[in-house]
Design a protein around this motif. Structure first.
Motif, PDB file in Angstrom:
ATOM      1  N   THR A 231     -57.597 -56.009  22.315  1.00  0.00           N
ATOM      2  CA  THR A 231     -56.433 -55.301  21.394  1.00  0.00           C
ATOM      3  C   THR A 231     -55.179 -55.747  22.090  1.00  0.00           C
ATOM      4  OG1 THR A 231     -57.767 -53.376  20.984  1.00  0.00           O
ATOM      5  CG2 THR A 231     -55.187 -53.037  20.729  1.00  0.00           C
ATOM      6  N   SER A 232     -55.004 -55.700  23.396  1.00  0.00           N
ATOM      7  CA  SER A 232     -53.947 -56.250  23.968  1.00  0.00           C
ATOM      8  C   SER A 232     -53.482 -57.687  23.624  1.00  0.00           C
ATOM      9  CB  SER A 232     -53.962 -56.338  25.407  1.00  0.00           C
ATOM     10  OG  SER A 232     -53.899 -54.704  25.865  1.00  0.00           O
ATOM     11  N   LEU A 233     -54.679 -58.440  23.638  1.00  0.00           N
ATOM     12  CA  LEU A 233     -54.347 -59.830  23.323  1.00  0.00           C
ATOM     13  C   LEU A 233     -54.234 -60.232  21.795  1.00  0.00           C
ATOM     14  CD1 LEU A 233     -57.317 -61.391  25.642  1.00  0.00           C
ATOM     15  CD2 LEU A 233     -54.661 -61.456  26.066  1.00  0.00           C
ATOM     16  N   ALA A 234     -54.788 -59.541  20.712  1.00  0.00           N
ATOM     17  CA  ALA A 234     -54.809 -59.684  19.586  1.00  0.00           C
ATOM     18  C   ALA A 234     -55.018 -58.487  18.920  1.00  0.00           C
ATOM     19  CB  ALA A 234     -55.655 -60.850  18.940  1.00  0.00           C
ATOM     20  N   PRO A 235     -54.060 -57.708  18.449  1.00  0.00           N
ATOM     21  CA  PRO A 235     -54.477 -56.464  17.909  1.00  0.00           C
ATOM     22  C   PRO A 235     -55.120 -56.459  16.511  1.00  0.00           C
ATOM     23  CG  PRO A 235     -52.067 -56.659  18.432  1.00  0.00           C
ATOM     24  CD  PRO A 235     -52.722 -58.039  18.719  1.00  0.00           C
ATOM     25  N   PRO A 236     -54.941 -57.244  15.683  1.00  0.00           N
ATOM     26  CA  PRO A 236     -55.785 -57.130  14.292  1.00  0.00           C
ATOM     27  C   PRO A 236     -57.319 -57.400  14.909  1.00  0.00           C
ATOM     28  CG  PRO A 236     -54.065 -58.898  14.340  1.00  0.00           C
ATOM     29  CD  PRO A 236     -54.164 -58.708  15.637  1.00  0.00           C
ATOM     30  N   VAL A 237     -58.227 -56.289  14.316  1.00  0.00           N
ATOM     31  CA  VAL A 237     -59.529 -56.005  14.877  1.00  0.00           C
ATOM     32  C   VAL A 237     -60.409 -56.992  14.269  1.00  0.00           C
ATOM     33  CG1 VAL A 237     -59.103 -53.632  15.552  1.00  0.00           C
ATOM     34  CG2 VAL A 237     -59.873 -54.199  13.341  1.00  0.00           C
ATOM     35  N   GLN A 238     -60.042 -57.352  12.864  1.00  0.00           N
ATOM     36  CA  GLN A 238     -61.100 -58.262  12.091  1.00  0.00           C
ATOM     37  C   GLN A 238     -60.673 -59.726  12.459  1.00  0.00           C
ATOM     38  OE1 GLN A 238     -60.721 -57.213   7.882  1.00  0.00           O
ATOM     39  NE2 GLN A 238     -61.951 -55.432   8.091  1.00  0.00           N
ATOM     40  N   ASP A 239     -59.694 -60.076  13.453  1.00  0.00           N
ATOM     41  CA  ASP A 239     -59.537 -61.689  13.625  1.00  0.00           C
ATOM     42  C   ASP A 239     -60.401 -61.932  14.612  1.00  0.00           C
ATOM     43  OD1 ASP A 239     -57.794 -61.475  11.673  1.00  0.00           O
ATOM     44  OD2 ASP A 239     -55.898 -61.938  12.992  1.00  0.00           O
ATOM     45  N   PHE A 248     -65.772 -63.546  23.070  1.00  0.00           N
ATOM     46  CA  PHE A 248     -65.061 -63.332  21.836  1.00  0.00           C
ATOM     47  C   PHE A 248     -64.018 -64.405  21.679  1.00  0.00           C
ATOM     48  CE2 PHE A 248     -66.761 -59.216  23.473  1.00  0.00           C
ATOM     49  CZ  PHE A 248     -67.036 -58.729  22.275  1.00  0.00           C
ATOM     50  N   SER A 249     -63.815 -64.673  20.524  1.00  0.00           N
ATOM     51  CA  SER A 249     -62.498 -65.733  20.104  1.00  0.00           C
ATOM     52  C   SER A 249     -61.951 -65.326  19.002  1.00  0.00           C
ATOM     53  CB  SER A 249     -63.213 -67.212  19.893  1.00  0.00           C
ATOM     54  OG  SER A 249     -64.249 -66.982  18.727  1.00  0.00           O
ATOM     55  N   THR A 250     -60.576 -65.922  18.914  1.00  0.00           N
ATOM     56  CA  THR A 250     -59.793 -65.448  17.631  1.00  0.00           C
ATOM     57  C   THR A 250     -58.895 -66.720  17.536  1.00  0.00           C
ATOM     58  OG1 THR A 250     -58.303 -63.892  16.674  1.00  0.00           O
ATOM     59  CG2 THR A 250     -58.071 -64.426  19.003  1.00  0.00           C
ATOM     60  N   MET A 251     -58.565 -66.912  16.211  1.00  0.00           N
ATOM     61  CA  MET A 251     -57.412 -67.917  16.252  1.00  0.00           C
ATOM     62  C   MET A 251     -56.160 -67.321  15.247  1.00  0.00           C
ATOM     63  SD  MET A 251     -59.922 -71.100  14.505  1.00  0.00           S
ATOM     64  CE  MET A 251     -61.033 -72.016  15.802  1.00  0.00           C
ATOM     65  N   CYS A 252     -55.083 -67.993  15.156  1.00  0.00           N
ATOM     66  CA  CYS A 252     -53.840 -67.576  14.857  1.00  0.00           C
ATOM     67  C   CYS A 252     -52.799 -68.836  14.688  1.00  0.00           C
ATOM     68  CB  CYS A 252     -53.249 -66.551  15.824  1.00  0.00           C
ATOM     69  SG  CYS A 252     -52.588 -66.977  17.265  1.00  0.00           S
ATOM     70  N   ASP A 253     -51.865 -68.398  13.721  1.00  0.00           N
ATOM     71  CA  ASP A 253     -50.972 -69.687  13.522  1.00  0.00           C
ATOM     72  C   ASP A 253     -50.221 -69.841  14.858  1.00  0.00           C
ATOM     73  OD1 ASP A 253     -51.567 -69.864  11.005  1.00  0.00           O
ATOM     74  OD2 ASP A 253     -50.019 -68.304  10.410  1.00  0.00           O
ATOM     75  N   ARG A 254     -49.839 -71.056  14.849  1.00  0.00           N
ATOM     76  CA  ARG A 254     -49.184 -71.668  16.137  1.00  0.00           C
ATOM     77  C   ARG A 254     -47.920 -70.798  16.227  1.00  0.00           C
ATOM     78  NH1 ARG A 254     -47.592 -77.913  17.717  1.00  0.00           N
ATOM     79  NH2 ARG A 254     -47.426 -77.663  19.882  1.00  0.00           N
ATOM     80  N   GLY A 255     -47.713 -70.411  17.787  1.00  0.00           N
ATOM     81  CA  GLY A 255     -46.611 -69.613  18.048  1.00  0.00           C
ATOM     82  C   GLY A 255     -46.577 -67.952  18.109  1.00  0.00           C
ATOM     83  N   VAL A 256     -47.928 -67.874  17.401  1.00  0.00           N
ATOM     84  CA  VAL A 256     -48.298 -66.091  17.120  1.00  0.00           C
ATOM     85  C   VAL A 256     -48.522 -65.787  18.561  1.00  0.00           C
ATOM     86  CG1 VAL A 256     -49.752 -64.556  16.234  1.00  0.00           C
ATOM     87  CG2 VAL A 256     -48.772 -66.254  14.604  1.00  0.00           C
ATOM     88  N   ALA A 258     -47.458 -66.257  21.410  1.00  0.00           N
ATOM     89  CA  ALA A 258     -46.234 -65.937  22.282  1.00  0.00           C
ATOM     90  C   ALA A 258     -45.559 -64.820  21.829  1.00  0.00           C
ATOM     91  CB  ALA A 258     -45.456 -67.232  22.315  1.00  0.00           C
ATOM     92  N   GLN A 259     -45.529 -64.756  20.250  1.00  0.00           N
ATOM     93  CA  GLN A 259     -44.782 -63.418  19.750  1.00  0.00           C
ATOM     94  C   GLN A 259     -45.568 -62.257  20.136  1.00  0.00           C
ATOM     95  OE1 GLN A 259     -44.913 -64.039  15.581  1.00  0.00           O
ATOM     96  NE2 GLN A 259     -43.490 -66.019  15.664  1.00  0.00           N
ATOM     97  N   ARG A 260     -46.965 -62.278  20.168  1.00  0.00           N
ATOM     98  CA  ARG A 260     -47.738 -61.061  20.574  1.00  0.00           C
ATOM     99  C   ARG A 260     -47.520 -60.840  22.242  1.00  0.00           C
ATOM    100  NH1 ARG A 260     -53.605 -62.872  17.490  1.00  0.00           N
ATOM    101  NH2 ARG A 260     -52.808 -61.927  15.295  1.00  0.00           N
ATOM    102  N   LEU A 261     -47.355 -61.868  22.930  1.00  0.00           N
ATOM    103  CA  LEU A 261     -46.917 -61.574  24.350  1.00  0.00           C
ATOM    104  C   LEU A 261     -45.983 -60.740  24.504  1.00  0.00           C
ATOM    105  CD1 LEU A 261     -47.784 -61.794  27.294  1.00  0.00           C
ATOM    106  CD2 LEU A 261     -46.681 -63.953  27.343  1.00  0.00           C
ATOM    107  N   THR A 262     -44.766 -61.041  23.505  1.00  0.00           N
ATOM    108  CA  THR A 262     -43.507 -60.313  23.770  1.00  0.00           C
ATOM    109  C   THR A 262     -43.558 -59.025  23.318  1.00  0.00           C
ATOM    110  OG1 THR A 262     -42.526 -62.669  23.158  1.00  0.00           O
ATOM    111  CG2 THR A 262     -41.149 -60.380  22.762  1.00  0.00           C
TER     112      THR A 262
END
Length: 335
Positions: A231-239, A248-256, A258-262
């Motif tokens: 959850t800390s790394l990527a909150p969307p559970v279905q991703d 586990f693995s997840t993908m997201c658009d480029r730059g996302v 870093a935004q999540r880390l903020t």
């Protein structure tokens, strides 16, 4: 682990506080005995309870002492005043302050319903011990203490996960040891990798998490800690996709990422747990597994490949386009 020593009302006192609440919600929970939903008891929205928690707070050295209530006998209850409201506070052997008596000061202490008169009558009739915390009170306190310990552990894990992600964004990989909920022994090791993937018509980021050296695989403790990391790394559970119960693995658009880390760092700075984000679509999976997974919190793999825990009403979400496509290619079953 030490208990929260702030002044807290006994269940008997809560049942007797019919008026004065700043919100109707606690009163409804009290009426049906939903005590766990009221935690922490020391923060309930009643002016008398708030005054008591202010007077007898987290640091006993800062307590504000007024009079001992004369009619409290051997209990030696310390007085709390808030407008017309009165309360008596008793301290147990662990230093927890309990609000064991509460009521209104009435009729210059001549009214039978006056707080002091009621207290005097109970003491005179040798019913003072019944004011003290019951077994249910002690159980609720212990449950709060355990929940607070878990919260602190999750907040600490969230912080080190933020540090882990920051390193991975710079170097591509990072790892950390995760302690058990109780004690300092290592419970598991987390390996994180981050990479930018590019193709002819796409660019994205991928996070891969591997949980290694797990002391109790599949336990509630493992899933609680693993879920907090994910959850800390990527909150969307279905991703999140799972190749196993520890990878586990997840993908997201480029730059996302870093935004999540903020956003994660903002939660760390304010001691708030980053909430998981429920899925936006309903997935297709084997129907015979859904009921058990919903009750026990097990993960299921959807036709589209996503790994998810069924916690929502699928009828309230649009169907997953990829699941729908895969389902349409399956042979129909006729009876």
């Amino acid at each position: 682990m030490p208990h929260d020593v702030r002044a807290r009302a006994t269940l008997e006192v809560l049942r007797g506080l019919a008026d004065g609440w700043s919100s109707p919600w606690p009163r409804r929970q009290i009426a049906v005995g939903q005590w766990a939903s009221l935690s922490p008891i020391a923060e309930l929205p009643h002016p008398l309870l708030a005054k008591a928690a202010e007077q007898f707070g987290s640091d006993p050295a800062q307590d504000v002492h007024y009079d001992v209530i004369a009619s409290s006998g051997q209990l030696q209850l310390e007085e709390v005043r808030c407008g017309q409201w009165r309360a008596g506070v008793w301290t147990d052997a662990d230093g927890v302050r309990w609000i064991v008596a509460a009521g209104l000061s009435k009729g210059n202490h001549q009214d039978n319903d006056d707080f002091y008169e009621v207290l005097k009558a109970r003491v005179a009739n040798k019913r003072a011990p019944s004011l003290l915390p019951s077994d249910d009170d002690i159980r609720l306190l212990k449950r709060e203490t355990a929940a607070a310990a878990v919260l602190r552990a999750e907040l600490a894990l969230q912080q080190v996960t933020a540090d882990l992600l920051a390193v991975a964004l710079t170097t591509g990989t990072a790892s950390m040891d995760v302690p058990a909920l109780r004690g300092r022994d290592q419970f598991m090791r987390v390996q994180l990798s981050w990479a930018t993937l590019a193709g002819p018509d796409y660019t994205c980021e991928e996070l891969v998490v591997q949980f290694n050296d797990i002391q109790r695989p599949g336990s509630d403790e493992y899933w609680l800690l693993a879920t907090r990391v994910l959850t800390s790394l990527a909150p969307p559970v279905q991703d999140w996709d799972a190749s196993s119960n520890s990878s586990f693995s997840t993908m997201c658009d480029r730059g996302v990422t870093a935004q999540r880390l903020t956003r994660l760092n903002e939660c760390v700075a304010t001691d708030v747990l980053l909430p998981a984000e429920p899925g936006a679509v309903s997935h297709f999976t084997h129907e015979r597994h859904i009921a058990r997974a919903s009750v026990e919190g097990d993960g299921l793999r959807a036709l589209c490949g996503v790994f998810f825990v069924p916690t929502q009403d699928p009828a309230s979400k649009d169907p997953c386009p990829e699941c729908t496509r895969v389902h349409s290619t399956l042979p129909s079953v006729t009876s």
